[in-house]
Design a protein around this motif. Structure first.
Motif, mmCIF file in Angstrom:
data_model
loop_
_atom_site.group_PDB
_atom_site.id
_atom_site.type_symbol
_atom_site.label_atom_id
_atom_site.label_comp_id
_atom_site.label_asym_id
_atom_site.label_seq_id
_atom_site.Cartn_x
_atom_site.Cartn_y
_atom_site.Cartn_z
ATOM 1 N N LYS A 28 -33.973 36.646 -8.139
ATOM 2 C CA LYS A 28 -32.932 36.994 -7.176
ATOM 3 C C LYS A 28 -31.705 36.109 -7.388
ATOM 4 N N MET A 29 -30.605 36.516 -6.789
ATOM 5 C CA MET A 29 -29.416 35.674 -6.814
ATOM 6 C C MET A 29 -29.655 34.437 -5.954
ATOM 7 N N PRO A 74 -36.195 40.824 -24.254
ATOM 8 C CA PRO A 74 -35.722 41.131 -22.900
ATOM 9 C C PRO A 74 -34.604 42.169 -22.874
ATOM 10 N N LYS A 75 -34.586 42.945 -21.805
ATOM 11 C CA LYS A 75 -33.560 43.958 -21.591
ATOM 12 C C LYS A 75 -33.570 44.371 -20.132
ATOM 13 N N THR A 76 -32.444 44.284 -19.446
ATOM 14 C CA THR A 76 -32.314 44.881 -18.120
ATOM 15 C C THR A 76 -30.893 44.726 -17.614
ATOM 16 N N ILE A 77 -30.379 45.771 -16.991
ATOM 17 C CA ILE A 77 -29.061 45.659 -16.358
ATOM 18 C C ILE A 77 -29.180 44.934 -15.026
ATOM 19 N N ASP A 78 -30.400 44.869 -14.474
ATOM 20 C CA ASP A 78 -30.608 44.262 -13.156
ATOM 21 C C ASP A 78 -30.523 42.733 -13.182
ATOM 22 N N GLY A 87 -29.303 48.153 -9.458
ATOM 23 C CA GLY A 87 -29.737 46.772 -9.342
ATOM 24 C C GLY A 87 -31.071 46.593 -8.649
ATOM 25 N N ARG A 88 -31.591 47.667 -8.086
ATOM 26 C CA ARG A 88 -32.906 47.652 -7.460
ATOM 27 C C ARG A 88 -33.014 46.553 -6.407
ATOM 28 N N ASN A 89 -33.789 45.510 -6.644
ATOM 29 C CA ASN A 89 -34.066 44.520 -5.603
ATOM 30 C C ASN A 89 -33.225 43.255 -5.707
ATOM 31 N N SER A 90 -32.263 43.237 -6.602
ATOM 32 C CA SER A 90 -31.410 42.060 -6.757
ATOM 33 C C SER A 90 -29.946 42.472 -6.763
ATOM 34 N N GLY A 91 -29.072 41.535 -6.410
ATOM 35 C CA GLY A 91 -27.662 41.867 -6.223
ATOM 36 C C GLY A 91 -26.733 41.466 -7.348
#
Length: 389
Positions: A347-348, A129-133, A177-181
């Motif tokens: 999502k958060m 896995p890898k993502t800043i989002d 962050g695209r679609n998440s906060g």
């Protein structure tokens, strides 16, 4: 044994740490013959454009830990069903025994499809896995997020002090962050006894209403000078549309318009208040000077665990990071069937966002503080930020 490592999607500040952990573990195995790294993403397989880490010296390997972005390069190369079959055949002909795919949601989808395509050739596949989002389903957090979050927290703490020094405008900072906060929310970590921190934070998990936003800013402006607002690039209105139309879109890749610029103009035109916007953008995902210590350590572990799994003859999984119960932070690293990861973006949760949808709760701060590893500085300020009556 011949191994292949592929990076996909946007780089992070710790993707090379996972690469380091993976390569170092594979080098320990006597059966290892080649450890190939695909240069420039999955399409490198067609051209056999590889670096062989089995031949890389110790100094170069250790240097991966201090190298930003992806040392192998990356891509967002789209694949159809025919190409998966072609890739599977190509991997077999090249004598590849196992493939590691390091990336986010899109890459894990590729990982699942490739895993099915190569079963007939007895080639193993493992997801890293890898993502800043921080939007990969099921897991608590992903390597890359905590370091990007630390950059946001650090940046917001410094901007906050600047605004307090010269409190004459509304400053709007836009995070990725695209679609998440998750990244926007990390700005809340900047707030302390000495740092005002962000006054408002808006995330894509709540519908964004321009009139409500303007009221928030106007009401606070009547009480204090200098306002700091943090917004996510993916803010959406009640119809589910982004508040600024994307300037480019292809597949899952969306390049948003300047949300912070749009909102600062909104403040100027509607409230007559001086406003400015800041958009750190790629700085937040590639900065290694503000990396989270926990993030680096966990990225290395995830790489090693992926290698362990393949060596143990497992295939079709992604290494996860799950938080253990207890007062002190501790994580474990289970193997999660890759088909379970191919789910909606994470999502958060509701409890991390305040009732007014313009801020973040203490529940998020408790969740984030240990992994982000950010500690606010005791800045000195003699300037008061309250409006004189």
């Amino acid at each position: 044994m011949n191994y292949l490592i592929v990076h996909g999607g946007g780089p992070t500040a710790v993707i090379n740490a996972s690469l380091y952990g993976l390569v170092k573990r594979l080098k320990e195995e006597k059966s290892t013959e080649h450890i190939y790294g695909a240069i420039g993403g999955i399409e490198a397989i067609y051209f056999k454009n590889y670096v062989d880490f089995a031949k890389v010296n110790k100094f170069e390997l250790e240097s991966l830990l201090y190298t930003p972005a992806s040392a192998l390069g990356s891509s967002r190369y789209p694949l159809d069903d025919e190409e998966y079959a072609r890739l599977a055949k190509e991997l077999k002909e090249q004598g590849i025994d196992a493939v590691f795919l390091n990336g986010g949601n899109g890459t894990m989808n590729t990982c699942a499809k490739l895993s099915d395509a190569v079963k007939a050739y007895n080639i193993k596949v493992m997801g890293v896995p890898k993502t800043i989002d921080n939007d990969i389903a099921i897991i608590d957090h992903s390597p890359g997020y905590a370091s990007a979050a630390k950059f946001v927290a650090n940046t917001i703490s410094e901007i906050s002090v600047d605004i307090k020094s010269l409190p004459i405008h509304v400053c709007i900072v836009e995070t990725m962050g695209r679609n998440s906060g998750w990244l926007a929310a990390s700005a809340s970590l900047a707030k302390s006894e000495f740092i005002d921190g962000p006054d408002f934070i808006y995330t894509p998990e709540r519908d964004f209403d321009e009139d409500t936003f303007l009221n928030d800013v106007s009401n606070l402006w009547n009480k204090k000078k200098g306002i700091l607002v943090v917004v996510s690039e993916g803010l959406v209105n009640k119809n589910g549309d982004t508040i600024v139309p994307p300037i480019y879109k292809t597949g899952r890749s969306v390049y948003y318009g300047d949300v912070s610029s749009y909102l600062s103009e909104l403040v100027i035109k509607n409230l007559g208040i001086k406003a400015r916007n800041e958009k750190p953008g790629l700085l937040g995902r590639c900065s290694i000077s503000t990396r989270s210590r926990v993030d680096v350590e966990e990225a290395i572990i995830v790489g090693r665990k992926a290698a362990d799994a393949i060596i143990a003859n497992k295939s079709g999984y992604m290494v996860g990071i799950m938080r253990e119960d207890g007062e002190n932070y501790k994580a474990n690293f289970p193997l999660i069937p890759i088909e379970e990861i191919n789910a909606p973006e994470r999502k958060m949760p509701d409890e991390f966002i305040n009732e007014s949808a313009n801020g973040i709760t203490e529940d998020f701060i408790k969740w984030a503080k240990d992994i982000v590893d950010f500690h606010p500085y005791d800045y000195v300020s003699y300037n008061k930020n309250e409006r004189s009556l």
